[in-house]
Motif scaffolding. Structure first.
Motif, mmCIF file in Angstrom:
data_model
loop_
_atom_site.group_PDB
_atom_site.id
_atom_site.type_symbol
_atom_site.label_atom_id
_atom_site.label_comp_id
_atom_site.label_asym_id
_atom_site.label_seq_id
_atom_site.Cartn_x
_atom_site.Cartn_y
_atom_site.Cartn_z
ATOM 1 N N ASP A 11 0.806 -1.221 0.000
ATOM 2 C CA ASP A 11 0.000 0.000 0.000
ATOM 3 C C ASP A 11 0.840 1.272 0.000
ATOM 4 O O ASP A 11 0.325 2.358 -0.297
ATOM 5 C CB ASP A 11 -0.902 0.050 1.245
ATOM 6 C CG ASP A 11 -2.040 -0.941 1.160
ATOM 7 O OD1 ASP A 11 -2.245 -1.503 0.061
ATOM 8 O OD2 ASP A 11 -2.709 -1.158 2.175
ATOM 9 N N CYS A 12 2.100 1.175 0.344
ATOM 10 C CA CYS A 12 2.921 2.392 0.460
ATOM 11 C C CYS A 12 3.135 3.020 -0.918
ATOM 12 O O CYS A 12 3.328 2.323 -1.923
ATOM 13 C CB CYS A 12 4.268 2.056 1.094
ATOM 14 S SG CYS A 12 5.341 3.503 1.252
ATOM 15 N N ALA A 13 3.143 4.344 -0.931
ATOM 16 C CA ALA A 13 3.329 5.079 -2.185
ATOM 17 C C ALA A 13 4.686 4.779 -2.832
ATOM 18 O O ALA A 13 4.834 4.912 -4.042
ATOM 19 C CB ALA A 13 3.206 6.576 -1.924
ATOM 20 N N TYR A 14 5.657 4.371 -2.028
ATOM 21 C CA TYR A 14 7.007 4.122 -2.559
ATOM 22 C C TYR A 14 7.246 2.661 -2.925
ATOM 23 O O TYR A 14 8.350 2.312 -3.354
ATOM 24 C CB TYR A 14 8.055 4.552 -1.527
ATOM 25 C CG TYR A 14 8.094 6.038 -1.295
ATOM 26 C CD1 TYR A 14 8.646 6.900 -2.232
ATOM 27 C CD2 TYR A 14 7.590 6.586 -0.120
ATOM 28 C CE1 TYR A 14 8.683 8.269 -2.025
ATOM 29 C CE2 TYR A 14 7.620 7.955 0.098
ATOM 30 C CZ TYR A 14 8.173 8.789 -0.858
ATOM 31 O OH TYR A 14 8.206 10.146 -0.642
ATOM 32 N N ASN A 15 6.245 1.814 -2.734
ATOM 33 C CA ASN A 15 6.447 0.373 -2.939
ATOM 34 C C ASN A 15 5.911 -0.086 -4.294
ATOM 35 O O ASN A 15 4.767 0.176 -4.648
ATOM 36 C CB ASN A 15 5.740 -0.400 -1.819
ATOM 37 C CG ASN A 15 6.074 -1.884 -1.858
ATOM 38 O OD1 ASN A 15 5.771 -2.575 -2.812
ATOM 39 N ND2 ASN A 15 6.712 -2.352 -0.802
ATOM 40 N N ASP A 17 6.249 -3.867 -6.471
ATOM 41 C CA ASP A 17 6.770 -5.237 -6.563
ATOM 42 C C ASP A 17 7.627 -5.608 -5.353
ATOM 43 O O ASP A 17 8.732 -6.149 -5.491
ATOM 44 C CB ASP A 17 7.565 -5.423 -7.857
ATOM 45 C CG ASP A 17 6.709 -5.163 -9.081
ATOM 46 O OD1 ASP A 17 5.518 -5.530 -9.053
ATOM 47 O OD2 ASP A 17 7.221 -4.573 -10.043
ATOM 48 N N SER A 18 7.141 -5.304 -4.169
ATOM 49 C CA SER A 18 7.843 -5.611 -2.911
ATOM 50 C C SER A 18 9.203 -4.941 -2.805
ATOM 51 O O SER A 18 10.105 -5.430 -2.113
ATOM 52 C CB SER A 18 7.992 -7.133 -2.720
ATOM 53 O OG SER A 18 6.722 -7.731 -2.596
ATOM 54 N N THR A 19 9.370 -3.857 -3.511
ATOM 55 C CA THR A 19 10.619 -3.108 -3.452
ATOM 56 C C THR A 19 10.329 -1.659 -3.071
ATOM 57 O O THR A 19 9.412 -1.031 -3.622
ATOM 58 C CB THR A 19 11.335 -3.145 -4.818
ATOM 59 O OG1 THR A 19 11.590 -4.514 -5.145
ATOM 60 C CG2 THR A 19 12.654 -2.385 -4.787
ATOM 61 N N CYS A 20 11.132 -1.143 -2.146
ATOM 62 C CA CYS A 20 11.024 0.261 -1.741
ATOM 63 C C CYS A 20 11.802 1.122 -2.739
ATOM 64 O O CYS A 20 12.945 0.814 -3.074
ATOM 65 C CB CYS A 20 11.607 0.420 -0.338
ATOM 66 S SG CYS A 20 11.687 2.133 0.219
ATOM 67 N N HIS A 21 11.183 2.204 -3.176
ATOM 68 C CA HIS A 21 11.848 3.100 -4.129
ATOM 69 C C HIS A 21 12.056 4.514 -3.565
ATOM 70 O O HIS A 21 12.399 5.431 -4.313
ATOM 71 C CB HIS A 21 11.062 3.154 -5.439
ATOM 72 C CG HIS A 21 11.044 1.850 -6.159
ATOM 73 N ND1 HIS A 21 12.142 1.354 -6.840
ATOM 74 C CD2 HIS A 21 10.084 0.899 -6.281
ATOM 75 C CE1 HIS A 21 11.844 0.177 -7.367
ATOM 76 N NE2 HIS A 21 10.607 -0.124 -7.034
ATOM 77 N N ALA A 22 11.856 4.664 -2.254
ATOM 78 C CA ALA A 22 12.221 5.932 -1.606
ATOM 79 C C ALA A 22 13.749 5.940 -1.477
ATOM 80 O O ALA A 22 14.348 4.947 -1.070
ATOM 81 C CB ALA A 22 11.580 6.027 -0.232
ATOM 82 N N LEU A 23 14.384 7.012 -1.810
ATOM 83 C CA LEU A 23 15.851 7.014 -1.806
ATOM 84 C C LEU A 23 16.428 6.859 -0.412
ATOM 85 O O LEU A 23 17.478 6.239 -0.233
ATOM 86 C CB LEU A 23 16.371 8.289 -2.474
ATOM 87 C CG LEU A 23 16.048 8.382 -3.969
ATOM 88 C CD1 LEU A 23 16.591 9.677 -4.546
ATOM 89 C CD2 LEU A 23 16.623 7.184 -4.732
ATOM 90 N N ALA A 24 15.766 7.400 0.584
ATOM 91 C CA ALA A 24 16.256 7.278 1.963
ATOM 92 C C ALA A 24 15.073 7.344 2.912
ATOM 93 O O ALA A 24 14.434 8.390 3.023
ATOM 94 C CB ALA A 24 17.248 8.395 2.275
ATOM 95 N N ILE A 25 14.810 6.216 3.579
ATOM 96 C CA ILE A 25 13.705 6.185 4.532
ATOM 97 C C ILE A 25 14.202 6.544 5.931
ATOM 98 O O ILE A 25 15.395 6.463 6.224
ATOM 99 C CB ILE A 25 12.991 4.821 4.562
ATOM 100 C CG1 ILE A 25 13.875 3.739 5.174
ATOM 101 C CG2 ILE A 25 12.511 4.426 3.163
ATOM 102 C CD1 ILE A 25 13.120 2.451 5.522
ATOM 103 N N THR A 26 13.260 6.918 6.780
ATOM 104 C CA THR A 26 13.549 7.117 8.201
ATOM 105 C C THR A 26 12.755 6.089 8.981
ATOM 106 O O THR A 26 11.566 5.893 8.727
ATOM 107 C CB THR A 26 13.156 8.533 8.651
ATOM 108 O OG1 THR A 26 13.935 9.472 7.908
ATOM 109 C CG2 THR A 26 13.427 8.736 10.136
ATOM 110 N N VAL A 27 13.428 5.422 9.898
ATOM 111 C CA VAL A 27 12.785 4.387 10.717
ATOM 112 C C VAL A 27 12.731 4.858 12.168
ATOM 113 O O VAL A 27 13.690 5.443 12.677
ATOM 114 C CB VAL A 27 13.563 3.059 10.630
ATOM 115 C CG1 VAL A 27 12.988 2.017 11.601
ATOM 116 C CG2 VAL A 27 13.527 2.519 9.201
ATOM 117 N N GLY A 28 11.593 4.559 12.803
ATOM 118 C CA GLY A 28 11.507 4.715 14.242
ATOM 119 C C GLY A 28 10.870 5.989 14.733
ATOM 120 O O GLY A 28 10.976 7.035 14.130
#
Ligand code: SF4
Length: 92
Positions: A11-15, A17-28
């Motif tokens: 559902d994520c806008a950056y996803n 085919d099970s791949t993230c395409h955001a250049l740099a995510i922030t976690v936490g």
């Protein structure tokens, strides 16, 4: 920066085919290993030619966290209830 090896949050806008395409995510959010970059949008975004990486992680209690940066070789993100969580989180 560690690669987002797998992201199962379709559902994520950056996803795509099970791949993230955001250049740099922030976690936490300090205590919970949640992907702060996750959001839904009518169209897909990010760089389709790139695989996402972890730009910053605020989960200081994770074994892979050094100076608020992730040092894991790669991470896996998946949906847990209503959030996108880093499954690579390991308690110190
Ligand atoms: S593995 Fe640990 S340090 Fe790396 S992004 Fe996940 S929670 Fe943060």
């Amino acid at each position: 920066m560690p690669q987002v090896a797998v992201c199962q949050v379709a559902d994520c806008a950056y996803n795509q085919d099970s791949t993230c395409h955001a250049l740099a995510i922030t976690v936490g959010d300090g205590t919970h290993a949640r992907c702060d970059t996750f959001f839904t949008f009518p169209s897909k975004g990010g760089d389709a030619a790139a695989t996402g990486r972890v730009g910053a992680c605020k989960v200081s209690g994770c074994l892979h966290n050094v100076g608020l940066e992730c040092q894991a070789p790669g991470i896996t993100v998946a949906a847990l209830q209503d959030t996108a969580d880093c499954l690579t989180y390991t308690m110190r």
